[in-house]
Design an enzyme around this catalytic site. Structure first.
Site, PDB file in Angstrom:
ATOM      1  N   LYS A  56       0.813  -1.208   0.000  1.00 59.35           N
ATOM      2  CA  LYS A  56       0.000   0.000   0.000  1.00 59.35           C
ATOM      3  C   LYS A  56       0.851   1.265   0.000  1.00 59.35           C
ATOM      4  CE  LYS A  56      -4.265  -2.057   1.504  1.00 59.35           C
ATOM      5  NZ  LYS A  56      -3.817  -3.451   1.804  1.00 59.35           N
TER       6      LYS A  56
HETATM    7  C1  LIG Z   1      -4.462  -4.523   1.312  1.00 61.15           C
HETATM    8  C2  LIG Z   1      -3.722  -5.815   1.281  1.00 61.15           C
HETATM    9  C3  LIG Z   1      -4.069  -6.877   0.416  1.00 61.15           C
HETATM   10  C4  LIG Z   1      -5.282  -6.793  -0.477  1.00 61.15           C
HETATM   11  O1  LIG Z   1      -5.123  -5.888  -1.518  1.00 61.15           O
HETATM   12  P1  LIG Z   1      -6.413  -5.354  -2.318  1.00 61.15           P
HETATM   13  O2  LIG Z   1      -5.899  -4.323  -3.235  1.00 61.15           O
HETATM   14  O3  LIG Z   1      -7.335  -4.796  -1.272  1.00 61.15           O
HETATM   15  O4  LIG Z   1      -7.008  -6.512  -3.006  1.00 61.15           O
HETATM   16  C5  LIG Z   1      -3.299  -8.001   0.403  1.00 61.15           C
HETATM   17  N1  LIG Z   1      -2.239  -8.134   1.221  1.00 61.15           N
HETATM   18  C6  LIG Z   1      -1.857  -7.154   2.074  1.00 61.15           C
HETATM   19  C7  LIG Z   1      -0.693  -7.375   2.960  1.00 61.15           C
HETATM   20  C8  LIG Z   1      -2.585  -5.963   2.139  1.00 61.15           C
HETATM   21  O5  LIG Z   1      -2.211  -5.002   3.000  1.00 61.15           O
END
Ligand SMILES: *Cc1c(COP(=O)(O)O)cnc(C)c1O
Length: 431
Positions: free
Chosen positions: A107
């Site tokens: 993220k």
């Molecule tokens: C947010 C997240 C996901 C999921 O990603 P999306 O874009 O919401 O599908 C998977 N793994 C981790 C570690 C995350 O923080």
């Protein structure tokens, strides 16, 4: 480039408008009016480009003249100032490690880019903004880090007391400077309600320029296409197409991959890898999209019962179920099988994965049993060090903790306690 709402009942928006609005008035999601197919000269030189150069070319095709060339170069260099590593595990199976940024999860890509874009536009207008974020963990820390020291921007994070992990709490409460954490006596839903109420409060909106930074912002989606390009050029031989497996919850990361494919990247197929919150794998099996209340799992960042980016996927394929099925397979893992995957891969290849990443790996190797599906890349969405409580007992030792995480864990927590009623929140914002 203009952006339209997937519900088609809101006016078109410029890039800047879409970034600051976040959500169109009709509650759809913003999508680019036409997804630019990158020229063959781009693909010809992809192999020798740096990550920042790829980022610049891809993003420029969406932001166009709204951000001048030099400003955009600076934004991408600062936003993606950490490594994106590709590791070969075995048999044309590759890990795309997206967790070398400040919060050790993917993220960071979206949050850091969005923060710099917002800050750029605000400085141009000599304006300031106050960002409100309700978080249940990962998103908040990426946003907090992303906006750290961004000129013209104050950030207030709201998190539910006692409901985030210890590491997550440190990540939320130790940033400082322009970032303030509020520890709310309540649930995540209470935090979200406070934020939503603030956005419609007349007095607050007269006195301050409130903005959101949620995960469906278009400025978070676009950067999530970049690393698909990066991985592709490192693993694909001439004329080869690549299979990607994306651990998914809200499906922003997978939507980023679909964007890359539409821009011309030779991706042969995607695997939507989920935990037992298997709404999308079920859809791919039956054609029915049936949101459900989310179920808690060890891959908790993917505990999503109503994935908001699903409408973007539908939109990219004009709602054509057969076409979606052709491009995306759904594979899900329960907690037990996830732990088995972590254990096996640690034993066989001495490679330790977080629970989300393990699902991506497991789903990839399942799919790769089909002929013609190599090479394969799974996205490593978070560092295993963030999930020691799950991973350590499974692998029978302590996973290495990166230095920067240790530093954060040892910093003193700095949060303002708050009850969940709106009047105290409003008073805090106005003070
Ligand atoms: C947010 C997240 C996901 C999921 O990603 P999306 O874009 O919401 O599908 C998977 N793994 C981790 C570690 C995350 O923080």
């Amino acid at each position: 480039m203009k952006f339209y709402s997937t519900n088609k009942k809101a006016p078109l928006a410029s890039f800047q408008e879409a970034v600051f609005k976040g959500l169109p008035e009709d509650n759809g999601l913003y999508m680019p009016e036409n997804i630019p197919v990158l020229p063959s000269s781009f693909f010809d030189s992809l192999e020798v480009m740096t990550f920042s150069e790829i980022a610049f070319e891809v993003i420029k095709s969406f932001s166009e003249d709204e951000i001048p060339v030099n400003a955009l170069k600076e934004i991408v260099q600062n936003a993606f100032n950490f490594e994106t590593e590709v590791v070969h595990l075995h048999d044309q199976v590759y890990a795309l490690e997206l967790f070398h940024g400040p919060t050790l999860a993917f993220k960071d890509y979206g949050a850091r880019f969005m923060a710099r874009v917002m800050s750029y536009f605000l400085q141009e207008k000599a304006k300031e903004a106050h960002i409100l974020v309700a978080t249940s963990g990962d998103t908040g820390s990426a946003v907090a880090q992303g906006f750290y020291k961004m000129p013209g921007i104050q950030v207030t994070l709201l998190y539910p007391k006692g409901k985030v992990s210890k590491i997550q709490e440190r990540q939320l409460t130790t940033v400082g400077e322009n970032v303030t954490a509020l520890e709310v006596e309540g649930t995540f839903d209470d935090c979200q309600k406070l934020v939503k109420t603030a956005f419609v409060d007349k007095e607050l909106n007269e006195k301050m320029n409130l903005s959101s930074a949620n995960s469906i912002n278009i400025a978070r989606l676009i950067p999530q296409s970049l690393y698909y390009f990066h991985a592709f050029r490192l693993v694909a031989a001439q004329n080869e197409k690549v299979l990607f497996s994306t651990p998914s919850g809200n499906f922003g990361n997978l939507s980023g991959g679909l964007l890359a494919q539409k821009m011309g990247l030779p991706i042969n197929h995607f695997v939507a890898a989920t935990n037992i919150n298997k709404i999308v794998p079920e859809y791919l099996k039956t054609g029915l999209f049936e949101p459900k209340p989310s179920i808690s799992t060890i891959s908790n960042a993917m505990d999503v019962g109503n994935p908001s980016n699903f409408v973007r996927i539908l939109d990219l394929f004009d709602g054509d179920y057969e076409a979606i099925k052709k491009h995306i397979s759904g594979i899900y893992f329960d907690d037990e099988s996830t732990k088995n995957v972590i254990k096996e891969v640690a034993r066989k290849y001495d490679y330790v994965m977080c629970p989300h990443t393990a699902i991506g790996y497991g789903a990839l190797v399942n799919k790769m049993e089909e002929p013609g599906s190599k090479p394969g890349v799974f996205l490593g969405t978070a560092s295993p060090a963030k999930f020691g409580d799950v991973v350590n007992p499974v692998i029978g030792r302590e996973v290495d903790i990166p230095k920067r995480l240790l530093e954060i864990v040892n910093r003193p927590k700095n949060a303002i306690s708050m009850n969940a009623d709106f009047s105290s929140f409003k008073e805090y914002l106005l003070s």
